[in-house]
Design a protein around this motif. Structure first.
Motif, PDB file in Angstrom:
ATOM      1  N   ASN A  61       1.087  -1.248  -0.047  1.00 28.70           N
ATOM      2  CA  ASN A  61      -0.340  -0.135  -0.049  1.00 28.70           C
ATOM      3  C   ASN A  61       0.955   1.433   0.724  1.00 28.70           C
ATOM      4  N   ALA A  62       0.102   2.962  -0.279  1.00 32.37           N
ATOM      5  CA  ALA A  62       0.884   3.940   0.048  1.00 32.37           C
ATOM      6  C   ALA A  62       1.604   3.811   1.499  1.00 32.37           C
ATOM      7  N   ALA A  63       1.096   3.424   2.006  1.00 35.85           N
ATOM      8  CA  ALA A  63       1.846   3.611   3.043  1.00 35.85           C
ATOM      9  C   ALA A  63       3.246   2.324   3.965  1.00 35.85           C
ATOM     10  N   GLY A  64       3.615   1.880   2.169  1.00 32.60           N
ATOM     11  CA  GLY A  64       4.651   0.879   2.986  1.00 32.60           C
ATOM     12  C   GLY A  64       4.051  -0.477   3.273  1.00 32.60           C
ATOM     13  N   GLU A  65       3.491  -0.358   3.797  1.00 32.48           N
ATOM     14  CA  GLU A  65       3.062  -1.861   4.236  1.00 32.48           C
ATOM     15  C   GLU A  65       2.966  -3.136   3.159  1.00 32.48           C
ATOM     16  N   ARG A  66       3.510  -3.838   3.796  1.00 31.18           N
ATOM     17  CA  ARG A  66       3.844  -5.499   2.315  1.00 31.18           C
ATOM     18  C   ARG A  66       3.207  -6.446   2.871  1.00 31.18           C
ATOM     19  N   ALA A  67       2.930  -6.845   1.508  1.00 31.57           N
ATOM     20  CA  ALA A  67       1.718  -7.895   1.705  1.00 31.57           C
ATOM     21  C   ALA A  67       2.106  -9.286   1.044  1.00 31.57           C
ATOM     22  N   LEU A  68       2.521 -10.863   0.924  1.00 28.11           N
ATOM     23  CA  LEU A  68       1.873 -11.551  -0.189  1.00 28.11           C
ATOM     24  C   LEU A  68       0.656 -12.214   0.202  1.00 28.11           C
ATOM     25  N   PHE A  69       0.840 -12.671  -1.156  1.00 23.20           N
ATOM     26  CA  PHE A  69      -0.780 -13.502  -1.213  1.00 23.20           C
ATOM     27  C   PHE A  69      -0.543 -14.735  -1.755  1.00 23.20           C
ATOM     28  N   VAL A  70      -0.997 -15.949  -1.295  1.00 24.09           N
ATOM     29  CA  VAL A  70      -0.112 -17.029  -1.696  1.00 24.09           C
ATOM     30  C   VAL A  70      -1.830 -18.425  -1.504  1.00 24.09           C
ATOM     31  N   PRO A  71      -0.990 -19.410  -2.636  1.00 23.98           N
ATOM     32  CA  PRO A  71      -2.030 -20.625  -1.645  1.00 23.98           C
ATOM     33  C   PRO A  71      -1.621 -21.393  -0.691  1.00 23.98           C
ATOM     34  N   ARG A  72      -2.779 -21.588   0.294  1.00 30.29           N
ATOM     35  CA  ARG A  72      -2.496 -22.728   1.543  1.00 30.29           C
ATOM     36  C   ARG A  72      -0.434 -23.257   1.354  1.00 30.29           C
ATOM     37  N   LEU A  73      -0.707 -23.678   0.075  1.00 30.08           N
ATOM     38  CA  LEU A  73       0.236 -25.125  -0.184  1.00 30.08           C
ATOM     39  C   LEU A  73       2.144 -23.680   0.279  1.00 30.08           C
ATOM     40  N   GLU A  74       2.061 -23.136   0.033  1.00 29.78           N
ATOM     41  CA  GLU A  74       2.761 -21.818   0.227  1.00 29.78           C
ATOM     42  C   GLU A  74       2.764 -20.824   1.582  1.00 29.78           C
ATOM     43  N   LEU A  75       2.242 -21.197   2.269  1.00 27.26           N
ATOM     44  CA  LEU A  75       1.865 -20.363   3.154  1.00 27.26           C
ATOM     45  C   LEU A  75       3.067 -20.601   4.051  1.00 27.26           C
ATOM     46  N   GLU A  76       3.601 -21.025   4.321  1.00 25.35           N
ATOM     47  CA  GLU A  76       4.910 -21.436   5.919  1.00 25.35           C
ATOM     48  C   GLU A  76       5.807 -20.976   4.612  1.00 25.35           C
ATOM     49  N   HIS A  77       6.043 -21.245   3.435  1.00 21.75           N
ATOM     50  CA  HIS A  77       7.207 -21.551   2.667  1.00 21.75           C
ATOM     51  C   HIS A  77       7.469 -19.440   2.775  1.00 21.75           C
ATOM     52  N   ALA A  78       6.111 -19.024   2.619  1.00 18.48           N
ATOM     53  CA  ALA A  78       5.726 -17.425   2.042  1.00 18.48           C
ATOM     54  C   ALA A  78       6.483 -16.989   3.606  1.00 18.48           C
ATOM     55  N   GLN A  79       6.067 -17.354   4.669  1.00 15.58           N
ATOM     56  CA  GLN A  79       6.246 -16.567   6.292  1.00 15.58           C
ATOM     57  C   GLN A  79       8.176 -16.958   5.872  1.00 15.58           C
ATOM     58  N   ALA A  80       7.990 -18.146   6.394  1.00 20.10           N
ATOM     59  CA  ALA A  80       9.925 -18.002   6.611  1.00 20.10           C
ATOM     60  C   ALA A  80      11.100 -17.530   5.419  1.00 20.10           C
ATOM     61  N   ASN A  81      10.402 -17.362   4.183  1.00 15.29           N
ATOM     62  CA  ASN A  81      11.741 -16.790   3.503  1.00 15.29           C
ATOM     63  C   ASN A  81      11.019 -15.205   2.910  1.00 15.29           C
ATOM     64  N   ALA A  82       9.691 -14.761   3.173  1.00 20.81           N
ATOM     65  CA  ALA A  82       9.792 -13.626   2.506  1.00 20.81           C
ATOM     66  C   ALA A  82       9.723 -11.794   3.312  1.00 20.81           C
ATOM     67  N   LEU A  83      10.492 -11.491   2.732  1.00 22.21           N
ATOM     68  CA  LEU A  83      10.764 -10.452   3.504  1.00 22.21           C
ATOM     69  C   LEU A  83       9.426  -9.092   3.232  1.00 22.21           C
ATOM     70  N   ILE A  84       8.627  -9.660   4.091  1.00 19.25           N
ATOM     71  CA  ILE A  84       7.204  -8.533   4.184  1.00 19.25           C
ATOM     72  C   ILE A  84       6.426  -8.611   5.648  1.00 19.25           C
ATOM     73  N   ASP A  85       4.821  -7.735   5.566  1.00 21.65           N
ATOM     74  CA  ASP A  85       4.471  -7.727   7.085  1.00 21.65           C
ATOM     75  C   ASP A  85       3.636  -8.583   6.924  1.00 21.65           C
ATOM     76  N   ARG A  86       2.928  -9.526   5.936  1.00 19.57           N
ATOM     77  CA  ARG A  86       1.602 -10.476   6.594  1.00 19.57           C
ATOM     78  C   ARG A  86       1.691 -11.125   4.437  1.00 19.57           C
ATOM     79  N   VAL A  87       1.121 -12.482   5.471  1.00 16.37           N
ATOM     80  CA  VAL A  87       1.002 -12.914   4.354  1.00 16.37           C
ATOM     81  C   VAL A  87      -0.749 -14.017   4.619  1.00 16.37           C
ATOM     82  N   ALA A  88      -1.950 -13.519   3.304  1.00 11.84           N
ATOM     83  CA  ALA A  88      -2.791 -13.403   2.985  1.00 11.84           C
ATOM     84  C   ALA A  88      -3.003 -14.687   1.663  1.00 11.84           C
ATOM     85  N   HIS A  89      -3.275 -15.386   2.521  1.00 12.63           N
ATOM     86  CA  HIS A  89      -3.422 -17.120   1.750  1.00 12.63           C
ATOM     87  C   HIS A  89      -4.861 -17.434   1.738  1.00 12.63           C
TER      88      HIS A  89
END
Length: 167
Positions: free
Chosen positions: A52-80
């Motif tokens: 978003n314009a404030a700089g909050e970063r998120a990934l949108f992933v399938p459930r299959l990738e949830l833990e992978h995204a949480q462990a390896n992405a430098l973001i603020d949140r993960v939605a699945h």
């Protein structure tokens, strides 16, 4: 390994090009890796990076990738989402994420939705989230290659001056 502050700098640079847009959505795997460090192989399961314009970063992933995204992405949140195909289309989860993050109205994106690959079929970002998409691919490509139009113009003009002066 690339330091977390480098990913933040990359995101801040991208954010500086948003002008009056509420945020950015990226679907391209190489772009997502460049801004988050998260590597994946694109399949029929849609994924996206949202900022978003404030700089909050998120990934949108399938459930299959949830833990992978949480462990390896430098973001603020993960939605699945649960899976594709499913009764509820993943685009509804992405639309909810955009709304929660305030990425509404006019948004930047590398494309108007996840590409139709390996059997994936889905609505455009415009259709699913009710946003107006403004292309940002050229800005991203310039950032990836280190190309800065103003600096390149200055270098070109210096070369022209040298050539015209016989140096």
């Amino acid at each position: 390994m690339i330091a977390e502050n480098e990913f933040r700098t990359r995101c801040d640079n991208l954010r500086s090009h948003l002008d009056n847009l509420s945020g950015v959505v990226l679907f391209d795997a190489d772009y997502i890796k460049y801004y988050t460090g998260f590597a994946f192989i694109p399949t029929e399961r849609p994924m996206a990076f949202v900022m978003n314009a404030a700089g909050e970063r998120a990934l949108f992933v399938p459930r299959l990738e949830l833990e992978h995204a949480q462990a390896n992405a430098l973001i603020d949140r993960v939605a699945h989402y649960i899976e594709y195909p499913d009764i509820s289309h993943p685009s509804t989860v992405l639309a909810d994420l955009l709304k929660e993050m305030g990425v509404t109205g006019d948004v930047a994106a590398d494309s108007d939705g996840y590409p139709w690959i390996f059997g994936y079929r889905g609505p455009s970002l415009t259709e699913s989230a009710g946003v107006t998409v403004h292309p940002i691919r050229a800005v991203i490509e310039d950032q990836l290659t280190g190309f800065e139009p103003a600096a390149s113009h200055a270098i070109l003009m210096a070369v022209v001056r040298r050539v015209s002066c016989g140096l």
